[in-house]
Design a protein around this motif. Structure first.
Motif, PDB file in Angstrom:
ATOM      1  N   ARG A 142       0.829  -1.214   0.000  1.00  0.00           N
ATOM      2  CA  ARG A 142       0.000   0.000   0.000  1.00  0.00           C
ATOM      3  C   ARG A 142       0.865   1.266   0.000  1.00  0.00           C
ATOM      4  O   ARG A 142       0.442   2.334   0.435  1.00  0.00           O
ATOM      5  N   THR A 143       2.082   1.153  -0.506  1.00  0.00           N
ATOM      6  CA  THR A 143       2.967   2.284  -0.733  1.00  0.00           C
ATOM      7  C   THR A 143       3.879   1.919  -1.886  1.00  0.00           C
ATOM      8  O   THR A 143       3.857   0.781  -2.371  1.00  0.00           O
ATOM      9  N   TYR A 144       4.678   2.892  -2.356  1.00  0.00           N
ATOM     10  CA  TYR A 144       5.591   2.629  -3.469  1.00  0.00           C
ATOM     11  C   TYR A 144       6.947   2.183  -2.942  1.00  0.00           C
ATOM     12  O   TYR A 144       7.348   2.554  -1.825  1.00  0.00           O
ATOM     13  N   PRO A 145       7.686   1.404  -3.735  1.00  0.00           N
ATOM     14  CA  PRO A 145       9.065   1.102  -3.339  1.00  0.00           C
ATOM     15  C   PRO A 145       9.887   2.384  -3.286  1.00  0.00           C
ATOM     16  O   PRO A 145       9.541   3.391  -3.904  1.00  0.00           O
ATOM     17  N   LYS A 146      11.001   2.356  -2.559  1.00  0.00           N
ATOM     18  CA  LYS A 146      11.773   3.567  -2.289  1.00  0.00           C
ATOM     19  C   LYS A 146      12.289   4.253  -3.543  1.00  0.00           C
ATOM     20  O   LYS A 146      12.493   5.468  -3.549  1.00  0.00           O
ATOM     21  N   GLU A 147      12.508   3.471  -4.601  1.00  0.00           N
ATOM     22  CA  GLU A 147      13.081   4.085  -5.814  1.00  0.00           C
ATOM     23  C   GLU A 147      12.073   4.918  -6.603  1.00  0.00           C
ATOM     24  O   GLU A 147      12.455   5.651  -7.516  1.00  0.00           O
ATOM     25  N   LEU A 148      10.786   4.806  -6.256  1.00  0.00           N
ATOM     26  CA  LEU A 148       9.767   5.586  -6.954  1.00  0.00           C
ATOM     27  C   LEU A 148       9.440   6.860  -6.184  1.00  0.00           C
ATOM     28  O   LEU A 148       9.220   6.824  -4.967  1.00  0.00           O
ATOM     29  N   PHE A 149       9.376   7.972  -6.883  1.00  0.00           N
ATOM     30  CA  PHE A 149       8.967   9.252  -6.300  1.00  0.00           C
ATOM     31  C   PHE A 149       9.785   9.631  -5.070  1.00  0.00           C
ATOM     32  O   PHE A 149       9.290  10.269  -4.136  1.00  0.00           O
ATOM     33  N   GLY A 150      11.048   9.203  -5.093  1.00  0.00           N
ATOM     34  CA  GLY A 150      11.938   9.605  -4.012  1.00  0.00           C
ATOM     35  C   GLY A 150      11.611   8.980  -2.672  1.00  0.00           C
ATOM     36  O   GLY A 150      12.100   9.443  -1.627  1.00  0.00           O
ATOM     37  N   GLY A 151      10.806   7.936  -2.670  1.00  0.00           N
ATOM     38  CA  GLY A 151      10.463   7.257  -1.427  1.00  0.00           C
ATOM     39  C   GLY A 151       9.678   8.101  -0.449  1.00  0.00           C
ATOM     40  O   GLY A 151       9.762   7.904   0.771  1.00  0.00           O
ATOM     41  N   VAL A 152       8.884   9.048  -0.976  1.00  0.00           N
ATOM     42  CA  VAL A 152       8.204  10.001  -0.083  1.00  0.00           C
ATOM     43  C   VAL A 152       6.802   9.554   0.313  1.00  0.00           C
ATOM     44  O   VAL A 152       6.159  10.196   1.140  1.00  0.00           O
ATOM     45  N   THR A 153       6.301   8.471  -0.267  1.00  0.00           N
ATOM     46  CA  THR A 153       4.925   8.059   0.044  1.00  0.00           C
ATOM     47  C   THR A 153       4.876   7.209   1.308  1.00  0.00           C
ATOM     48  O   THR A 153       5.874   6.634   1.738  1.00  0.00           O
ATOM     49  N   SER A 154       3.668   7.130   1.867  1.00  0.00           N
ATOM     50  CA  SER A 154       3.439   6.333   3.073  1.00  0.00           C
ATOM     51  C   SER A 154       2.352   5.304   2.805  1.00  0.00           C
ATOM     52  O   SER A 154       1.482   5.519   1.953  1.00  0.00           O
ATOM     53  N   PRO A 155       2.364   4.177   3.546  1.00  0.00           N
ATOM     54  CA  PRO A 155       1.292   3.193   3.387  1.00  0.00           C
ATOM     55  C   PRO A 155      -0.049   3.787   3.819  1.00  0.00           C
ATOM     56  O   PRO A 155      -0.108   4.623   4.713  1.00  0.00           O
ATOM     57  N   ARG A 156      -1.099   3.340   3.170  1.00  0.00           N
ATOM     58  CA  ARG A 156      -2.436   3.810   3.528  1.00  0.00           C
ATOM     59  C   ARG A 156      -3.394   2.635   3.546  1.00  0.00           C
ATOM     60  O   ARG A 156      -3.399   1.807   2.642  1.00  0.00           O
ATOM     61  N   ASN A 157      -4.230   2.579   4.563  1.00  0.00           N
ATOM     62  CA  ASN A 157      -5.311   1.596   4.654  1.00  0.00           C
ATOM     63  C   ASN A 157      -4.781   0.169   4.494  1.00  0.00           C
ATOM     64  O   ASN A 157      -5.232  -0.586   3.627  1.00  0.00           O
ATOM     65  N   MET A 158      -3.822  -0.185   5.360  1.00  0.00           N
ATOM     66  CA  MET A 158      -3.171  -1.488   5.264  1.00  0.00           C
ATOM     67  C   MET A 158      -4.138  -2.655   5.453  1.00  0.00           C
ATOM     68  O   MET A 158      -3.847  -3.780   5.043  1.00  0.00           O
ATOM     69  N   GLU A 159      -5.297  -2.407   6.059  1.00  0.00           N
ATOM     70  CA  GLU A 159      -6.286  -3.479   6.208  1.00  0.00           C
ATOM     71  C   GLU A 159      -6.771  -3.988   4.858  1.00  0.00           C
ATOM     72  O   GLU A 159      -7.344  -5.077   4.782  1.00  0.00           O
ATOM     73  N   GLU A 160      -6.543  -3.200   3.796  1.00  0.00           N
ATOM     74  CA  GLU A 160      -7.006  -3.592   2.470  1.00  0.00           C
ATOM     75  C   GLU A 160      -5.902  -4.235   1.626  1.00  0.00           C
ATOM     76  O   GLU A 160      -6.077  -4.457   0.423  1.00  0.00           O
ATOM     77  N   ALA A 161      -4.751  -4.552   2.227  1.00  0.00           N
ATOM     78  CA  ALA A 161      -3.682  -5.262   1.510  1.00  0.00           C
ATOM     79  C   ALA A 161      -4.135  -6.679   1.181  1.00  0.00           C
ATOM     80  O   ALA A 161      -4.897  -7.301   1.927  1.00  0.00           O
ATOM     81  N   ILE A 162      -3.667  -7.200   0.061  1.00  0.00           N
ATOM     82  CA  ILE A 162      -4.081  -8.537  -0.378  1.00  0.00           C
ATOM     83  C   ILE A 162      -2.865  -9.420  -0.628  1.00  0.00           C
ATOM     84  O   ILE A 162      -1.722  -8.965  -0.617  1.00  0.00           O
ATOM     85  N   THR A 163      -3.125 -10.702  -0.875  1.00  0.00           N
ATOM     86  CA  THR A 163      -2.051 -11.668  -1.110  1.00  0.00           C
ATOM     87  C   THR A 163      -1.537 -11.582  -2.550  1.00  0.00           C
ATOM     88  O   THR A 163      -2.205 -11.042  -3.439  1.00  0.00           O
TER      89      THR A 163
END
Length: 544
Positions: free
Chosen positions: A457-478
């Motif tokens: 629920r976030t981007y890997p560090k190499e994307l967008f300078g690693g500035v994003t944060s996870p959001r709504n982790m309850e909605e993560a899937i397998t």
């Protein structure tokens, strides 16, 4: 008879035989899946061998909602503002001036990928860049655009035009004159009038095809094949007649807001399907816009915008009876309805229409599609599954990006912003979940990042300078759920699960090869995966 043996670590997405080491393909169709020894026994002496060693072979990936003509157009026919990242008006100016300097022969300039923020710009910004020819700057989402003075003259945007559409959609200055900013209906009225030809569109579609195949995609859903230009379906048709199409495209034809006669519109689409549909371009339904996007204050919410009390967004196609009729008429033709449904209010409206249509048709397997689903209530998640509707969700939109997340909080509140983009809940309710990118409206159509963002629920560090944060982790899937959302589930959306979406006997031999085990490798390794090859109809059409 053409024969080929495919060797490697095959992940089939077939529950009866999930893994194999070899596949035998005859005339573009899987004839055997199992061991390498048996495949070689069954093959003729002249069979081609494609040995991918320790690499991993998947069913060809399928994109459920994109825009082929627009993708090619933005790739080779426009200035690409997305390279500036998030909002950067000095960089946008530089990109547009460079494009104009490299294309002095053009009489009309278009730039796309603008990301709006609280900084407001008007026509004078573009007039300073180009004052003697029309110049239009469109948002990446495609729901808003800015025109310079020459472009406004070309489009006929004046005080009367603004009055006709309303000042929420055509902004005006203190004197009541349009200032160059328009959104929603006026945008979708103007875009099809942009100067182009069938030959231009064919060039754009081939550029798009190369891009999609190089990313591992073997089939796509075009969500509004006519939305950019009415010539696009004809261009697809001519390319197929010329034998130049490889990427299978399942198309939904554009329906304007609250269309006067849904029955006549479905009849038009059905006639077009009979005339120009083929194996590689096939019309399967209608596409409508229910609303716009939250960042432009045009997403149709269940509640008012916090910064605009009394206003809950743009209701585009909001005639309940006409939508019910559209769904019913589409069902008669064996087609479905695919809608842009960004805000929670739009989704609630559409599910009510589907429920009423199903009372008439008795068909709970029409597979109508609701795409984007930014905000959805628990009740509507349940209704999605109960109606057999298809939630097209965007895993790569889930992270909390600085600026954009803050904007959402300001518009709809932190509680709702933190509950954005459900995915797992749709699976838990029993819905047929599919992933979409909305490319090129969004900047990425990418297999490995779809796996990554669906889990993290976030981007890997190499994307967008690693500035994003996870959001709504309850909605993560397998990972398994992600794989199905990019293969067999999308095939089901298209009513093509008997032909596509898994590596099984009798199905079309579409495959994608990566150097990564998406199901078991560390998720950070998944983010670094590389494509090795793309195979369509048993033929290697792309090799890295």
């Amino acid at each position: 008879m053409k024969q080929s043996i495919i060797l490697g670590n095959i992940i089939t997405v077939d529950e009866k035989r999930p893994f194999a080491k070899a596949a035998l393909v005859k005339d573009g169709v899987f004839a055997y899946i199992g061991s390498a020894e048996e495949a070689k026994k069954l093959a003729g002496a002249d069979a081609q061998v494609l040995d991918y060693g320790d690499n991993y072979i998947y069913p060809g990936f399928i994109e459920s909602h994109c825009h082929g003509h627009l993708a090619g157009y933005r790739a080779i026919g426009q200035a690409d503002l997305m390279q500036a990242g998030f909002t950067n008006y000095p960089k946008y100016r530089e990109i547009m001036m460079d494009f104009i300097a490299r294309n002095p022969q053009r009489n009309f300039y278009l730039a796309s990928g603008w990301v709006e923020n609280e900084e407001y710009v008007n026509k004078s910004y573009l007039d300073e860049i180009c004052s003697d020819k029309p110049l239009i700057m469109q948002t990446g989402g495609g729901h808003s655009m800015l025109l310079n003075t020459k472009a406004m003259e070309w489009a006929g945007i004046d005080a009367e035009y603004a009055k006709k559409w309303g000042y929420d959609l055509v902004h005006v200055d203190k004197n009541g004159e349009p200032d160059g900013y328009i959104c929603e209906g006026p945008v979708f009225e103007i875009v099809p009038k942009l100067p182009t030809s069938v030959e231009d569109i064919k060039e754009y579609l081939l550029a798009w095809q190369d891009f999609a195949i190089s990313g591992g995609f073997t089939a796509v859903g075009d969500a509004g094949a006519e939305v950019v230009h009415p010539y696009a379906p004809q261009a697809y048709y001519e390319l197929e007649q010329e034998g130049k199409l490889k990427l299978r495209t399942y198309a939904y034809m554009y329906v304007t807001d609250n269309i006067a006669s849904p029955k006549a519109e479905i009849a038009r689409i059905a006639a077009q399907r009979a005339e120009i549909s083929g194996e590689y371009f096939h019309i399967i339904g209608a596409k409508a816009f229910l609303d716009g996007v939250t960042e432009a204050h045009t997403g149709w919410q269940n509640q008012d915008y916090l910064d605009q009390p009394g206003y809950h967004g743009a209701e585009r196609f909001n005639d309940h009876d006409k939508m019910v009729e559209l769904i019913v008429e589409a069902d008669k033709e064996g087609m479905s309805v695919h809608v842009h449904s960004e805000g929670g209010g739009a989704t609630h409206f559409m599910l009510g229409c589907i429920e009423d249509a199903e009372k008439i048709t008795g068909n709970k397997d029409q597979r109508n599609v609701l795409a984007h689903l930014h905000f959805v209530t628990d009740e509507d998640i349940r209704r999605m599954a109960e109606t057999g509707s298809v939630p097209a969700v965007p895993p790569m939109w889930t992270p909390a990006a600085p600026g954009m997340y803050d904007q959402e909080v300001a518009y709809v509140g932190k509680e709702l912003a933190d509950q954005a983009y459900p995915i797992k809940s749709f699976y838990d309710a029993g819905a047929n979940v599919v992933f979409h990118s909305d490319y090129p409206v969004s900047p990425m159509m990418n297999v490995k990042y779809s796996f990554y963002t669906a889990e993290k629920r976030t981007y890997p560090k190499e994307l967008f300078g690693g500035v994003t944060s996870p959001r709504n982790m309850e909605e993560a899937i397998t990972r398994e759920q992600s794989l199905r959302a990019m293969t067999i589930n999308v095939a089901r959306q298209f009513h093509q699960e008997h032909r596509l979406g898994s590596i099984e006997f009798g199905k079309i031999a579409n495959m994608t090869v990566f150097d990564c085990d998406f199901l078991h490798d560390d998720i950070e390794k998944v983010a670094q995966a590389n494509i090795v090859a793309t195979i369509i109809d048993g033929e290697e059409v792309y090799k890295a």
